[in-house]
Design a protein around this motif. Structure first.
Motif, PDB file in Angstrom:
ATOM      1  N   HIS A 108       0.840  -1.198   0.000  1.00  0.00           N
ATOM      2  CA  HIS A 108       0.000   0.000   0.000  1.00  0.00           C
ATOM      3  C   HIS A 108       0.880   1.255   0.000  1.00  0.00           C
ATOM      4  CE1 HIS A 108      -3.697   2.272   1.001  1.00  0.00           C
ATOM      5  NE2 HIS A 108      -2.825   3.101   1.539  1.00  0.00           N
TER       6      HIS A 108
ATOM      7  N   LEU B 271       2.451  -4.184  -6.739  1.00  0.00           N
ATOM      8  CA  LEU B 271       1.598  -5.252  -7.288  1.00  0.00           C
ATOM      9  C   LEU B 271       1.998  -6.609  -6.721  1.00  0.00           C
ATOM     10  CD1 LEU B 271       1.415  -4.176 -11.056  1.00  0.00           C
ATOM     11  CD2 LEU B 271      -0.544  -4.451  -9.522  1.00  0.00           C
TER      12      LEU B 271
ATOM     13  N   ARG C 170      -2.786 -11.044  -0.761  1.00  0.00           N
ATOM     14  CA  ARG C 170      -4.028 -11.756  -1.109  1.00  0.00           C
ATOM     15  C   ARG C 170      -3.870 -13.262  -0.934  1.00  0.00           C
ATOM     16  NH1 ARG C 170      -6.641 -10.451  -6.713  1.00  0.00           N
ATOM     17  NH2 ARG C 170      -8.443 -11.421  -5.717  1.00  0.00           N
TER      18      ARG C 170
ATOM     19  N   ASP D 142     -11.090  -9.778   1.732  1.00  0.00           N
ATOM     20  CA  ASP D 142     -11.426  -8.363   1.918  1.00  0.00           C
ATOM     21  C   ASP D 142     -11.908  -8.073   3.348  1.00  0.00           C
ATOM     22  OD1 ASP D 142     -10.640  -7.483  -0.571  1.00  0.00           O
ATOM     23  OD2 ASP D 142     -12.577  -7.903  -1.497  1.00  0.00           O
TER      24      ASP D 142
ATOM     25  N   TYR E 134     -10.086  -5.169   5.210  1.00  0.00           N
ATOM     26  CA  TYR E 134     -10.854  -3.917   5.358  1.00  0.00           C
ATOM     27  C   TYR E 134     -11.614  -3.782   6.673  1.00  0.00           C
ATOM     28  CZ  TYR E 134      -9.785  -2.919   0.486  1.00  0.00           C
ATOM     29  OH  TYR E 134      -9.138  -2.648  -0.683  1.00  0.00           O
TER      30      TYR E 134
ATOM     31  N   GLU F  91      -7.747   5.592   5.388  1.00  0.00           N
ATOM     32  CA  GLU F  91      -7.851   5.855   3.960  1.00  0.00           C
ATOM     33  C   GLU F  91      -8.192   4.569   3.200  1.00  0.00           C
ATOM     34  OE1 GLU F  91      -4.335   7.817   2.508  1.00  0.00           O
ATOM     35  OE2 GLU F  91      -4.957   7.644   0.418  1.00  0.00           O
ATOM     36  N   MET F  92      -7.421   3.549   3.465  1.00  0.00           N
ATOM     37  CA  MET F  92      -7.583   2.295   2.717  1.00  0.00           C
ATOM     38  C   MET F  92      -8.972   1.689   2.911  1.00  0.00           C
ATOM     39  SD  MET F  92      -5.204  -1.120   2.997  1.00  0.00           S
ATOM     40  CE  MET F  92      -6.162  -2.067   4.154  1.00  0.00           C
TER      41      MET F  92
ATOM     42  N   LEU G  28     -13.999   3.176   1.936  1.00  0.00           N
ATOM     43  CA  LEU G  28     -15.195   2.862   1.139  1.00  0.00           C
ATOM     44  C   LEU G  28     -16.024   1.708   1.686  1.00  0.00           C
ATOM     45  CD1 LEU G  28     -14.513   3.193  -2.690  1.00  0.00           C
ATOM     46  CD2 LEU G  28     -16.307   4.262  -1.349  1.00  0.00           C
ATOM     47  N   PRO G  29     -15.405   0.543   1.909  1.00  0.00           N
ATOM     48  CA  PRO G  29     -16.231  -0.558   2.436  1.00  0.00           C
ATOM     49  C   PRO G  29     -16.923  -0.186   3.754  1.00  0.00           C
ATOM     50  CG  PRO G  29     -14.114  -1.391   1.726  1.00  0.00           C
ATOM     51  CD  PRO G  29     -14.033   0.107   1.651  1.00  0.00           C
TER      52      PRO G  29
ATOM     53  N   TRP H  66      -7.255   7.176  -6.579  1.00  0.00           N
ATOM     54  CA  TRP H  66      -8.117   6.181  -5.926  1.00  0.00           C
ATOM     55  C   TRP H  66      -7.437   4.861  -5.618  1.00  0.00           C
ATOM     56  CZ3 TRP H  66     -12.682   6.658  -3.515  1.00  0.00           C
ATOM     57  CH2 TRP H  66     -13.304   7.907  -3.633  1.00  0.00           C
ATOM     58  N   ILE H  67      -6.158   4.725  -5.966  1.00  0.00           N
ATOM     59  CA  ILE H  67      -5.484   3.440  -5.723  1.00  0.00           C
ATOM     60  C   ILE H  67      -5.495   3.100  -4.235  1.00  0.00           C
ATOM     61  CG2 ILE H  67      -3.231   2.270  -5.737  1.00  0.00           C
ATOM     62  CD1 ILE H  67      -2.671   3.656  -8.412  1.00  0.00           C
ATOM     63  N   THR H  68      -5.200   4.097  -3.403  1.00  0.00           N
ATOM     64  CA  THR H  68      -5.124   3.822  -1.964  1.00  0.00           C
ATOM     65  C   THR H  68      -6.498   3.640  -1.329  1.00  0.00           C
ATOM     66  OG1 THR H  68      -5.031   6.194  -1.571  1.00  0.00           O
ATOM     67  CG2 THR H  68      -2.923   5.020  -1.619  1.00  0.00           C
ATOM     68  N   ARG H  69      -7.554   3.935  -2.099  1.00  0.00           N
ATOM     69  CA  ARG H  69      -8.911   3.774  -1.538  1.00  0.00           C
ATOM     70  C   ARG H  69      -9.741   2.742  -2.295  1.00  0.00           C
ATOM     71  NH1 ARG H  69     -11.030   9.732  -1.594  1.00  0.00           N
ATOM     72  NH2 ARG H  69      -9.590   9.847  -3.355  1.00  0.00           N
ATOM     73  N   ALA H  70      -9.109   1.950  -3.144  1.00  0.00           N
ATOM     74  CA  ALA H  70      -9.862   0.931  -3.885  1.00  0.00           C
ATOM     75  C   ALA H  70     -10.586   0.032  -2.889  1.00  0.00           C
ATOM     76  CB  ALA H  70      -8.918   0.124  -4.754  1.00  0.00           C
ATOM     77  N   PRO H  71     -11.853  -0.292  -3.153  1.00  0.00           N
ATOM     78  CA  PRO H  71     -12.668  -0.947  -2.124  1.00  0.00           C
ATOM     79  C   PRO H  71     -12.466  -2.450  -1.960  1.00  0.00           C
ATOM     80  CG  PRO H  71     -13.990  -0.505  -4.061  1.00  0.00           C
ATOM     81  CD  PRO H  71     -12.637   0.083  -4.332  1.00  0.00           C
ATOM     82  N   SER H  72     -11.637  -3.072  -2.785  1.00  0.00           N
ATOM     83  CA  SER H  72     -11.307  -4.486  -2.558  1.00  0.00           C
ATOM     84  C   SER H  72      -9.864  -4.687  -2.998  1.00  0.00           C
ATOM     85  CB  SER H  72     -12.234  -5.408  -3.368  1.00  0.00           C
ATOM     86  OG  SER H  72     -11.910  -5.344  -4.751  1.00  0.00           O
ATOM     87  N   LEU H  73      -9.250  -5.763  -2.516  1.00  0.00           N
ATOM     88  CA  LEU H  73      -7.848  -6.002  -2.890  1.00  0.00           C
ATOM     89  C   LEU H  73      -7.738  -6.274  -4.384  1.00  0.00           C
ATOM     90  CD1 LEU H  73      -6.593  -8.141   0.129  1.00  0.00           C
ATOM     91  CD2 LEU H  73      -6.331  -5.689  -0.259  1.00  0.00           C
ATOM     92  N   ARG H  74      -8.741  -6.964  -4.917  1.00  0.00           N
ATOM     93  CA  ARG H  74      -8.726  -7.245  -6.359  1.00  0.00           C
ATOM     94  C   ARG H  74      -8.805  -5.947  -7.155  1.00  0.00           C
ATOM     95  NH1 ARG H  74     -12.832  -7.901 -10.134  1.00  0.00           N
ATOM     96  NH2 ARG H  74     -12.209  -9.178 -11.929  1.00  0.00           N
TER      97      ARG H  74
ATOM     98  N   LYS I 251      -7.945  -3.054  -6.201  1.00  0.00           N
ATOM     99  CA  LYS I 251      -6.709  -2.292  -5.984  1.00  0.00           C
ATOM    100  C   LYS I 251      -5.627  -2.759  -6.963  1.00  0.00           C
ATOM    101  CE  LYS I 251      -4.056  -1.132  -1.786  1.00  0.00           C
ATOM    102  NZ  LYS I 251      -4.903   0.006  -1.397  1.00  0.00           N
ATOM    103  N   LEU I 252      -5.489  -4.070  -7.096  1.00  0.00           N
ATOM    104  CA  LEU I 252      -4.470  -4.605  -8.008  1.00  0.00           C
ATOM    105  C   LEU I 252      -4.771  -4.231  -9.453  1.00  0.00           C
ATOM    106  CD1 LEU I 252      -3.624  -8.239  -6.815  1.00  0.00           C
ATOM    107  CD2 LEU I 252      -2.232  -6.182  -6.642  1.00  0.00           C
TER     108      LEU I 252
ATOM    109  N   LEU J 259      -4.116  -0.492 -10.005  1.00  0.00           N
ATOM    110  CA  LEU J 259      -2.674  -0.236  -9.972  1.00  0.00           C
ATOM    111  C   LEU J 259      -2.018  -0.712 -11.270  1.00  0.00           C
ATOM    112  CD1 LEU J 259      -0.245   0.713  -8.299  1.00  0.00           C
ATOM    113  CD2 LEU J 259      -0.299  -1.460  -7.078  1.00  0.00           C
ATOM    114  N   ALA J 260      -2.412  -1.890 -11.723  1.00  0.00           N
ATOM    115  CA  ALA J 260      -1.842  -2.432 -12.962  1.00  0.00           C
ATOM    116  C   ALA J 260      -2.204  -1.540 -14.138  1.00  0.00           C
ATOM    117  CB  ALA J 260      -2.340  -3.851 -13.194  1.00  0.00           C
TER     118      ALA J 260
ATOM    119  N   TRP K 279     -15.508   6.588  -6.246  1.00  0.00           N
ATOM    120  CA  TRP K 279     -15.000   5.343  -6.839  1.00  0.00           C
ATOM    121  C   TRP K 279     -15.643   5.094  -8.208  1.00  0.00           C
ATOM    122  CZ3 TRP K 279     -11.169   2.222  -7.117  1.00  0.00           C
ATOM    123  CH2 TRP K 279     -11.319   0.957  -7.683  1.00  0.00           C
TER     124      TRP K 279
END
Lengths: 254, 323
Positions: free
Chosen positions: A25, A48, A55, A72, A76, A241-242, A245-246, B56-64, B66-67, B70-71, B119
């Motif tokens: 992050h 990445l 994950r 998640d 989260y 921050e991270m 949203l959820p 929004w990368i640091t606030r993406a709502p799921s790990l998927r 986010k990846l 970022l990609a 988002w």
């Protein structure tokens, strides 16, 4: 969910995953702001790899917890007191020298940790480590090259990387102080005795510093308990921050 | 010696016959200048375009998510690299192009001067902004300058993944909770018109278009591309159950195309002139990344020079043979 009383193997996976997620992050914060385009791409690659690794650990942990647990929810919906990463990896990026110094120390540790985890008696964990060590070998090469380049570059870069290495040095002691989860993992044959990694880590670090004609920093170990959930003040902001949203839309799926 | 009229005429015949121009070929100065302007502008758009999404990368709502995001943003950095390299084959250095961006001499796509507020903007940007970009870029795969055309072929492959990524986000939101659907509609409302403006002014007001078409740099007019984009996007919006913010939008049976309402070109020109919501912030972010990275680039250059000197000093055989 009581995270600190769940299965020891799950707690160990959370510790490993938290290091990867939090450092990934932090690195992702560089995206679009790197010192040169090629380095923007490289830092994104590291991020990445690390978030991808997190994950894998979380998915395995979720599977072992069962009851519909997901990666998640793990990422989260835990508070900063429930995160088990080293305090080093949550430290703010600072300048490029700071980011590289933090990365350099962690990469050397991470490489040795994964080398041991490849032989874990937890075969699913060993499989993750075998894949991750290839990426981490590249990460360690990248950060080592930058430490040498900055150390042996200009007077300014030498002064800056010297200061950055000194700044993060006190955070490295936590890497080698076993937490109760580390001890349980070592006793079960899942992971290394982290105290035993200190010697090989110093060798790796010293070899690179010598190439750069830099001195090993001096300074006392900080009293740090990130692995027991006692973090620096910066983790709370990172998670706020991270996780925003959820938590703002708890009924939503993304 | 000034090129003869003959050379210019022969060049025109050459590109009209669908031949590719390569870096060492003779080309009119104006062709070279147009390409440097266009390719560097395109490269700058990739680089500045990283910023609204990186937001929004640091606030993406799921790990998927986010990846994937970022990609995607990383791909844009890669596109910037291909494009700077292809412009360098025309004799302008990357440093020079970046300086021109930072001093405001060179432009980038105005769309990136709008803020990404929720988002859902990651969905709308991928779907609409990348969608509009693809419309233009597919055409550019057949552009007359070889290195540009080859860069575009690679870029187009990745861009279609970007567009699908954006549409997937919209789909999740459109099928999600009431709040998520409202978020998706709001993003569509804000991004629709600026996306249509991405194709540039109408043909009669686009000064460089005719020459670029003759040189086969451009293959379709701004209005043609815009119409294709609208025709393609309307059914996609319908599928999502979202409403495009244009009361005049309707199918025209006779033309076989969708009619759409007038574009607010005053807004477009205001943003181009530097008065969009984020022009200052975007340029400042690029300038400060560059300025803060100066010491790093200087260190890398100094280190490389030292290494080269060391290699030269420890290579006695090469020295001996030179002497």
């Amino acid at each position: 969910m009581k995270w600190d009383t769940c299965d020891a193997s799950v707690q160990y996976l959370l510790h490993l995953g938290d290091d990867a997620l939090i450092l990934g992050h932090r690195l992702s914060e560089w995206c679009g702001h790197g010192p040169i385009l090629e380095e923007d791409i490289a830092l994104s690659n590291l991020a990445l790899d690390l978030v991808g690794l997190a994950r894998q650990y979380y998915q395995l942990a979720a599977q072992r917890i069962g009851n519909g647990m997901t990666e998640d929810r793990i990422a989260y919906w835990r508070s900063d007191r429930e995160f088990r990463n080293h305090v080093l990896v949550e430290q703010p990026n600072g300048d490029f020298g700071d980011t590289m110094a933090r990365q350099f120390y962690f990469d050397a540790f991470h490489f040795l940790q994964l080398e041991a985890l490849q032989h874990s008696s937890d075969i699913e964990l060993a499989a993750i480590a075998r894949k991750a060590i290839k990426e981490t070998t590249y990460h360690a090469q990248h950060s080592s090259e930058w430490v040498v380049r900055l150390g042996d570059g200009t007077d300014e870069s030498r002064a800056r990387i010297t200061a950055s290495l000194a700044k993060f040095w006190p955070f490295t002691s936590e890497l080698f102080e076993p937490s109760s989860v580390d001890r349980a993992a070592h006793a079960a044959g899942w992971g290394p005795d982290v105290a035993s990694l200190r010697g090989p880590w110093l060798d790796l670090v010293q070899e690179v510093l010598e190439q750069a004609e830099l001195q090993l920093p001096e300074g006392h170990a900080k009293l740090l308990r990130g692995k027991s959930g006692i973090h620096s003040e910066s983790l709370g902001f990172l998670l706020a921050e991270m996780q925003s949203l959820p938590r703002a839309y708890p009924d939503a799926t993304w | 010696m000034a090129p003869s009229i003959d050379m210019e005429a022969r060049f025109l015949d050459y590109v009209s016959a669908e031949n590719k121009v390569e870096p060492k070929d003779w080309m009119p100065d104006a062709y070279r200048k147009t390409l440097v302007r266009q390719i560097s502008q395109h490269a700058h758009s990739e680089i500045v375009g990283m910023l609204p999404e990186a937001n929004w990368i640091t606030r993406a709502p799921s790990l998927r998510a986010k990846l994937i995001l970022l990609a995607k943003v990383q791909d844009e950095a890669g596109h910037g690299l291909y494009l700077y390299s292809s412009a360098e084959t025309l004799g302008t250095s990357r440093d020079q192009m970046i300086d021109d961006l930072h001093t405001g001499k060179a432009k980038y796509s105005s769309i990136f001067n709008y803020p990404t507020l929720t988002w859902a903007d990651m969905g709308a940007v991928g779907w609409l902004v990348d969608g509009a970009a693809i419309q233009n870029q597919v055409m550019l795969c057949r552009t007359s300058y070889g290195p540009y055309s080859r860069a575009m072929v690679r870029i187009c492959k990745e861009e279609s993944f970007h567009q699908r990524q954006g549409y997937e986000i919209m789909m999740h939101l459109a099928r999600g909770t009431k709040e998520q659907k409202a978020m998706a509609q709001d993003a569509l409302n804000r991004w629709w018109w600026p996306s249509l403006m991405m194709f540039g002014p109408s043909d009669d007001q686009s000064p460089n278009s005719a020459q670029s078409m003759a040189w086969r740099i451009k293959r379709k007019s701004n209005d043609e591309l815009r119409q294709e984009f609208v025709d393609k996007t309307v059914p996609q919006a319908e599928f999502l159950g979202l409403t495009l913010p244009d009361p005049d939008l309707k199918w025209n049976e006779e033309r076989g195309h969708y009619d759409f309402g007038p574009i607010d070109w005053a807004e477009f020109f205001a943003v181009v002139a530097g008065n969009g919501p984020c022009n200052t912030e975007r340029l400042e972010a690029r300038r400060s990344a560059h300025a803060e990275g100066t010491w790093v680039r200087e260190a890398a250059t100094a280190y490389a020079a030292k290494q080269a000197a060391r290699r030269a000093a420890t290579a006695p055989t090469a020295k001996a043979s030179a002497a």
